[in-house]
Design a protein around this motif. Structure first.
Motif, short mmCIF file in Angstrom:
data_model
loop_
_atom_site.label_atom_id
_atom_site.label_comp_id
_atom_site.label_asym_id
_atom_site.label_seq_id
_atom_site.Cartn_x
_atom_site.Cartn_y
_atom_site.Cartn_z
N SER A 180 0.72 -1.14 -0.08
CA SER A 180 0.02 -0.07 -0.11
C SER A 180 0.97 1.17 0.16
O SER A 180 2.15 1.15 -0.05
CB SER A 180 -0.96 -0.06 1.12
N ARG A 202 -3.94 -0.42 -3.91
CA ARG A 202 -4.43 -0.09 -5.45
C ARG A 202 -4.28 -1.45 -6.11
O ARG A 202 -3.07 -1.88 -6.71
CB ARG A 202 -4.04 1.13 -6.00
N VAL A 203 -5.31 -2.06 -6.82
CA VAL A 203 -5.26 -3.32 -7.69
C VAL A 203 -5.10 -3.16 -9.21
O VAL A 203 -4.31 -3.49 -9.72
CB VAL A 203 -6.25 -4.41 -7.34
N LYS A 207 -9.80 0.18 -8.51
CA LYS A 207 -10.08 -0.88 -7.74
C LYS A 207 -8.93 -0.96 -6.65
O LYS A 207 -7.75 -0.94 -6.92
CB LYS A 207 -9.38 -2.24 -8.66
N SER A 208 -9.56 -0.66 -5.47
CA SER A 208 -8.65 -0.59 -4.14
C SER A 208 -9.52 -1.13 -2.92
O SER A 208 -10.56 -1.31 -2.96
CB SER A 208 -8.25 0.62 -4.06
N GLU A 323 1.49 -10.13 -4.60
CA GLU A 323 0.67 -9.98 -5.67
C GLU A 323 -0.45 -10.78 -5.63
O GLU A 323 -1.59 -10.32 -5.77
CB GLU A 323 1.50 -9.80 -7.07
N VAL A 326 -2.95 -10.00 -2.64
CA VAL A 326 -3.46 -8.86 -2.90
C VAL A 326 -4.80 -9.08 -3.82
O VAL A 326 -5.77 -8.48 -3.49
CB VAL A 326 -2.61 -7.66 -3.44
N ARG A 327 -4.44 -9.64 -4.88
CA ARG A 327 -5.68 -10.12 -6.02
C ARG A 327 -6.54 -10.77 -5.03
O ARG A 327 -7.94 -10.44 -5.24
CB ARG A 327 -5.04 -10.74 -6.95
N TYR A 330 -8.87 -8.51 -2.90
CA TYR A 330 -9.72 -7.66 -3.72
C TYR A 330 -10.55 -8.37 -3.92
O TYR A 330 -11.88 -7.85 -3.97
CB TYR A 330 -8.84 -7.11 -4.66
#
Length: 357
Positions: A180, A202-203, A207-208, A323, A326-327, A330
């Motif tokens: 972040s 922030r993806v 998109k966050s 990564e 995070v995905r 989200y």
């Protein structure tokens, strides 16, 4: 700036102005009649949610907020002026409750949401209000009504989608800094984090999600040990908890499984609803484990911890595996955001992944 998430304040609304008993007296008008005006309304006190604030520090030093009284009525049909209202700007997620009864008055969850926390008194009636066909010269008037006076307790619970949970020095601050825009203090000793940190992840375009990092927990936190129990309330509004575990502690005598179980036990003792939130396991610091031992150590931990939910293997320092984490987070948060208003609040949805306790 010092972080403050609790404060007690006194709010006093203004009293209404008194009504006036007056009669019109002009040359050649012997029976002018009553012309006393009403008193003005006292100022009220409002609270409004401000997304640009993130701490209650302003209310730690300014504890009394008092609105002005309304003006008294005057003759010649003149009404008293109403007093201006006071608007107190508070961070989003603030819970306002009565300090004496404990009743919750309001929760500021929507930006710009305005809530009245102390009502100003109405103005008194002048004798103009009491005239009638049988009472042509009334001398009655009423005093203004007093404004409300309250002692309020303010409690801030940050609004975040995801909360990071774990022992001191588990790598929570390193993780939030890696994924972040947050810049927390990071050091090689425990209890580096002294107050919650918020970071926006922030993806992609539009998109966050927001991540909250709180001070690490230790065994006995529910009874007041350590720092983390002061800030566990900030995880109560989150959709998902990420349980960060250090798989490569400096002390070989430290058992990561025992530490993880202690965290879960403290969470359950503090608040069963918080314990029931969806929780994912994030095994951190794999860069410090020899590559040939990583899979064995991960499998051994999951087996001993009896974990059946999602598991993520990462290194917050090198950002390996971050990564994918995070995905996945989200996608989970995005699904919860699309629920209809009639559905139950997903943030308090019971976890059904066989979490070890």
């Amino acid at each position: 700036m010092k972080f403050v998430d609790e404060a007690t304040i006194d709010v006093v609304a203004g009293s209404g102005g008194n009504g006036c008993a007056s009669f019109r007296r002009e040359k050649f008008i012997p029976f002018g009649g009553p012309d006393g005006g009403d008193g003005g309304r006292g100022g009220s006190v409002f609270a409004v949610g401000d997304r640009n604030l993130n701490t209650l520090i302003d209310f730690r030093y300014a504890r009394r907020h008092e609105a002005r009284n309304g003006e008294n009525g005057r003759g010649s049909d003149q009404y008293g002026a109403a007093a201006d209202d006071i608007v107190l700007r508070m961070p989003m997620g603030t819970i306002i409750s009565d300090a004496e009864t404990g009743d919750v008055i309001a929760e500021l969850l929507v930006p710009g949401e305005k809530v009245q926390i102390a009502k100003g008194g109405d103005g008194g009636f002048g004798n103009l209000h009491f005239k009638s066909s049988t009472n042509r010269a009334p001398r009655q008037k009423t005093s203004g009504w007093p404004g409300e006076s309250r002692k309020l307790r303010l409690e801030l619970r940050v609004l975040a989608d995801v909360g990071l949970l774990g022992m001191p020095n588990a790598g929570k601050s390193t993780l939030i800094a890696a994924i972040s825009n947050a810049k927390p203090k990071i050091a090689d000793y425990p209890f580096t984090t002294l107050h919650p940190n918020l970071g926006v992840v922030r993806v992609g375009p539009e998109k966050s999600f927001v991540v909250a990092d709180v001070p690490g927990l230790i065994e006995g936190a529910a009874e007041g040990a350590g720092l983390g129990h002061y800030f566990l309330r900030h995880l109560q509004r989150t959709h998902l908890l990420l349980h960060i575990v250090d798989l490569a502690p400096f002390d070989d005598a430290v058992d990561p499984v025992a530490q993880a179980r202690a965290i879960v036990a403290e969470l359950k003792k503090y608040d069963p609803k918080l314990h029931a939130k969806p929780r994912w396991l994030v095994l951190n610091k794999l860069d410090m484990v020899p590559e040939e031992e990583r899979q064995r150590r991960v499998s051994e931990f999951v087996r001993r911890f009896r974990w059946k939910g999602p598991v993520f293997e990462i290194s917050a320092l090198t950002r390996a595996g971050c990564e994918g984490l995070v995905r996945a987070v989200y996608e989970h948060v995005a699904k919860l955001r699309n629920v209809t208003p009639e559905d139950p609040d997903p943030r308090f949805e019971a976890v059904s992944d066989g979490t070890a306790t």
